[in-house]
Design a protein around this motif. Sequence first.
Motif, short mmCIF file in Angstrom:
data_model
loop_
_atom_site.label_atom_id
_atom_site.label_comp_id
_atom_site.label_asym_id
_atom_site.label_seq_id
_atom_site.Cartn_x
_atom_site.Cartn_y
_atom_site.Cartn_z
N SER A 131 -44.92 41.30 72.46
CA SER A 131 -44.76 40.08 73.26
C SER A 131 -46.08 39.66 73.90
O SER A 131 -46.96 40.49 74.16
CB SER A 131 -43.71 40.31 74.35
N LYS A 135 -30.14 39.18 75.15
CA LYS A 135 -31.19 38.17 75.39
C LYS A 135 -30.87 36.91 74.58
O LYS A 135 -30.95 35.79 75.08
CB LYS A 135 -32.55 38.76 74.99
N GLU A 181 -49.49 52.67 77.93
CA GLU A 181 -50.44 52.55 79.06
C GLU A 181 -51.57 53.56 78.91
O GLU A 181 -52.74 53.23 79.10
CB GLU A 181 -49.73 52.81 80.39
N GLN A 217 -31.68 43.04 72.89
CA GLN A 217 -32.00 41.80 72.16
C GLN A 217 -30.75 40.95 71.98
O GLN A 217 -30.79 39.73 72.12
CB GLN A 217 -32.63 42.12 70.79
N LEU A 252 -49.25 38.35 68.79
CA LEU A 252 -48.24 38.13 69.84
C LEU A 252 -47.13 37.18 69.39
O LEU A 252 -46.88 37.03 68.20
CB LEU A 252 -48.94 37.64 71.10
N GLY A 253 -46.53 36.55 70.34
CA GLY A 253 -45.34 35.74 70.05
C GLY A 253 -45.65 34.37 69.47
O GLY A 253 -46.81 34.01 69.23
N GLU A 308 -39.81 31.70 73.41
CA GLU A 308 -39.51 32.49 72.21
C GLU A 308 -38.20 33.25 72.41
O GLU A 308 -38.05 34.01 73.37
CB GLU A 308 -40.64 33.49 71.97
N LYS A 353 -48.29 54.27 68.32
CA LYS A 353 -47.00 54.38 69.02
C LYS A 353 -46.00 53.39 68.43
O LYS A 353 -46.14 52.18 68.57
CB LYS A 353 -47.16 54.06 70.51
N PRO A 354 -44.95 53.92 67.78
CA PRO A 354 -43.89 53.00 67.32
C PRO A 354 -43.07 52.53 68.52
O PRO A 354 -43.18 53.10 69.61
CB PRO A 354 -43.01 53.88 66.42
N ALA A 355 -42.27 51.49 68.33
CA ALA A 355 -41.39 51.03 69.42
C ALA A 355 -40.32 52.10 69.68
O ALA A 355 -39.92 52.83 68.77
CB ALA A 355 -40.75 49.71 69.03
N HIS A 385 -51.02 42.12 79.47
CA HIS A 385 -51.15 43.29 80.34
C HIS A 385 -52.09 44.34 79.71
O HIS A 385 -52.97 44.89 80.38
CB HIS A 385 -49.75 43.87 80.59
N ILE A 435 -47.01 49.27 68.20
CA ILE A 435 -46.28 48.33 67.32
C ILE A 435 -44.85 48.07 67.81
O ILE A 435 -44.29 48.87 68.55
CB ILE A 435 -46.29 48.82 65.84
N PRO A 436 -44.27 46.96 67.37
CA PRO A 436 -42.92 46.59 67.82
C PRO A 436 -41.83 47.07 66.86
O PRO A 436 -42.12 47.77 65.88
CB PRO A 436 -43.00 45.07 67.81
N TRP A 437 -40.62 46.62 67.12
CA TRP A 437 -39.45 47.12 66.41
C TRP A 437 -38.98 46.20 65.30
O TRP A 437 -38.05 46.52 64.58
CB TRP A 437 -38.30 47.35 67.40
N1 LIG Z 1 -44.81 39.10 68.14
C1 LIG Z 1 -44.00 40.03 67.74
O1 LIG Z 1 -44.09 40.47 66.60
C2 LIG Z 1 -43.00 40.59 68.70
C3 LIG Z 1 -42.47 41.84 68.41
C4 LIG Z 1 -41.54 42.39 69.30
C5 LIG Z 1 -41.14 41.66 70.39
N2 LIG Z 1 -41.64 40.43 70.62
C6 LIG Z 1 -41.18 39.62 71.79
O2 LIG Z 1 -41.11 40.44 72.92
C7 LIG Z 1 -39.82 40.37 73.51
C8 LIG Z 1 -39.49 41.65 74.20
O3 LIG Z 1 -39.46 42.73 73.30
P1 LIG Z 1 -40.10 44.10 73.75
O4 LIG Z 1 -39.83 44.31 75.21
O5 LIG Z 1 -39.68 45.20 72.85
O6 LIG Z 1 -41.65 43.78 73.46
P2 LIG Z 1 -42.93 44.49 74.00
O7 LIG Z 1 -44.10 43.64 73.73
O8 LIG Z 1 -42.74 44.95 75.41
O9 LIG Z 1 -43.01 45.82 73.07
C9 LIG Z 1 -43.82 45.95 71.94
C10 LIG Z 1 -44.50 47.30 71.97
O10 LIG Z 1 -45.30 47.40 73.15
C11 LIG Z 1 -45.00 48.58 73.87
N3 LIG Z 1 -45.23 48.37 75.30
C12 LIG Z 1 -44.37 47.87 76.22
N4 LIG Z 1 -44.93 47.86 77.45
C13 LIG Z 1 -46.19 48.35 77.29
C14 LIG Z 1 -47.27 48.60 78.20
N5 LIG Z 1 -47.16 48.35 79.50
N6 LIG Z 1 -48.42 49.11 77.70
C15 LIG Z 1 -48.55 49.36 76.40
N7 LIG Z 1 -47.55 49.18 75.50
C16 LIG Z 1 -46.39 48.68 75.94
C17 LIG Z 1 -43.56 48.84 73.51
O11 LIG Z 1 -43.22 50.18 73.76
C18 LIG Z 1 -43.54 48.49 72.04
O12 LIG Z 1 -44.06 49.56 71.27
C19 LIG Z 1 -38.93 39.99 72.34
O13 LIG Z 1 -37.73 39.44 72.73
C20 LIG Z 1 -39.81 39.05 71.60
O14 LIG Z 1 -39.76 37.79 72.19
C21 LIG Z 1 -42.57 39.89 69.80
#
Ligand SMILES: NC(=O)c1ccc[n+]([C@@H]2O[C@H](COP(=O)([O-])OP(=O)(O)OC[C@H]3O[C@@H](n4cnc5c(N)ncnc54)[C@H](O)[C@@H]3O)[C@@H](O)[C@H]2O)c1
Length: 497
Positions: A244, A349, A228, A346, A266-267, A396, A190-192, A250, A164-166
């Motif tokens: 994202s 960015k 991963e 952020q 996703l986004g 985005e 896994k939380p962010a 990925h 999940i994201p932050w």
């Molecule tokens: N759709 C949404 O709700 C959402 C949420 C957060 C961020 N975003 C977008 O993503 C951009 C970047 O933010 P971010 O880097 O924190 O997003 P991210 O997608 O990389 O991170 C989201 C989650 O995925 C995990 N993650 C990252 N790389 C991974 C991998 N290789 N394998 C498995 N899990 C992995 C992160 O640890 C986090 O828990 C933001 O600026 C925004 O545009 C979108």
Amino acid sequence: SQAPLRVPITLPNGFTYEQPTGLFINGEFVASKQKKTFDVINPSNEEKITTVYKAMEDDVDEAVAAAKKAFETKWSIVEPEVRAKALFNLADLVEKHQETLAAIESMDNGKSLFCARGDVALVSKYLRSCGGWADKIYGNVIDTGKNHFTYSIKEPLGVCGQIIPWNFPLLMWSWKIGPALATGNTVVLKPAETTPLSALFASQLCQEAGIPAGVVNILPGSGRVVGERLSAHPDVKKIAFTGSTATGRHIMKVAADTVKKVTLELGGKSPNIVFADADLDKAVKNIAFGIFYNSGEVCCAGSRIYIQDTVYEEVLQKLKDYTESLKVGDPFDEEVFQGAQTSDKQLHKILDYVDVAKSEGARLVTGGARHGSKGYFVKPTVFADVKEDMRIVKEEVFGPIVTVSKFSTVDEVIAMANDSQYGLAAGIHTNDINKAVDVSKRVKAGTVWINTYNNFHQNVPFGGFGQSGIGREMGEAALSNYTQTKSVRIAIDKPIR
Ligand SMILES: NC(=O)c1ccc[n+]([C@@H]2O[C@H](COP(=O)([O-])OP(=O)(O)OC[C@H]3O[C@@H](n4cnc5c(N)ncnc54)[C@H](O)[C@@H]3O)[C@@H](O)[C@H]2O)c1
């Protein structure tokens, strides 16, 4: 010396609580095997809140083994009513601790208390809704003639990896664990990296709710290591991810090696359309709420506004005035609408996108700069007179920045709205019901809001068209992401007639 597994924290509102800081594995908070830790930062003052244990691959393996055992020996075989009751209890406990949870969320993510309280309210409603589904997972009886009796049932998948994201740390925790647990699965979540505190605090309530050890496991850690490993692990049967589009793409590739079920939220770059016949004052409040709510860190943020030409300047002026009236700052100030962005990354960015928009020739109407000098605050920002091929219109930003474009006809605005790789949400503002329904049919989006925006309900499915995702959260739709159908045919040797 080893870092503690719980620390007393005094919240910015003066209230003190105990924060678990370990990995939550098999019902206990534990140190990571390699004793690695990371610091959690308060985005509104840039100070360290606490240190949390950081999971590595060996911790993932242990948590997955615990979740597998809990799945096989406990959660998948209990009566559905037991799962229902536990989710009701968990919803009640979230409600009991709602002020603490909201304050943790504001401190950890930076969002205003106003937003955090809204999140927590939806968390308890959603967990309760999932509890209601737990004993209503139906199969089918299929008429295949007199020589067979044939039926299908829905079974849980097993261990689910959830990433999940932050932006909505606690809400996403509930959107993930709720349907998984209702249908008899166990989870490793896994939380962010930047926002692990609310999920750790809330997960300790599981035991009191009657959810056995090992059913819910929480691993703070990095995407590159924990994410991963979860995505590749042979004993993880499904990955549910929110974040994202790049990371989602990925994860899908990594999960393909073990043919995991994958759901992705996703986004987006969602259009918000104002027709000249709308109630313009209400429309302005909705389009501002659509982008500035939660500091713009919303996947379905209405980040592209389209205003009909005959009211363009009037609505733009109203939007400017309304935006400038929104109070930005300390998330714990009850008057504040928009808190801090979640991280330094952020913040920068978003500020980079301000520069991009200016260099592309977009007209800055208001905002466009950092708010204050301490904490990751950004002024709510409006860019007008944009061109549809500008990066600021296509990409985005995930912050409080919105673009405004002009249109004249319905066909023109539909073409503009649908010109995106994404398709998460769309907003329509009009007092003409025929136009509203027509446009709602023609926009490519998983959710359409008419005369409202960012308006969620626990029983309404949410998810994306196009590159905004796969699968749906909430409502009955979320449950189907967590079950698989088994068909059973019984041969009837001697049919009675
Ligand atoms: N759709 C949404 O709700 C959402 C949420 C957060 C961020 N975003 C977008 O993503 C951009 C970047 O933010 P971010 O880097 O924190 O997003 P991210 O997608 O990389 O991170 C989201 C989650 O995925 C995990 N993650 C990252 N790389 C991974 C991998 N290789 N394998 C498995 N899990 C992995 C992160 O640890 C986090 O828990 C933001 O600026 C925004 O545009 C979108």
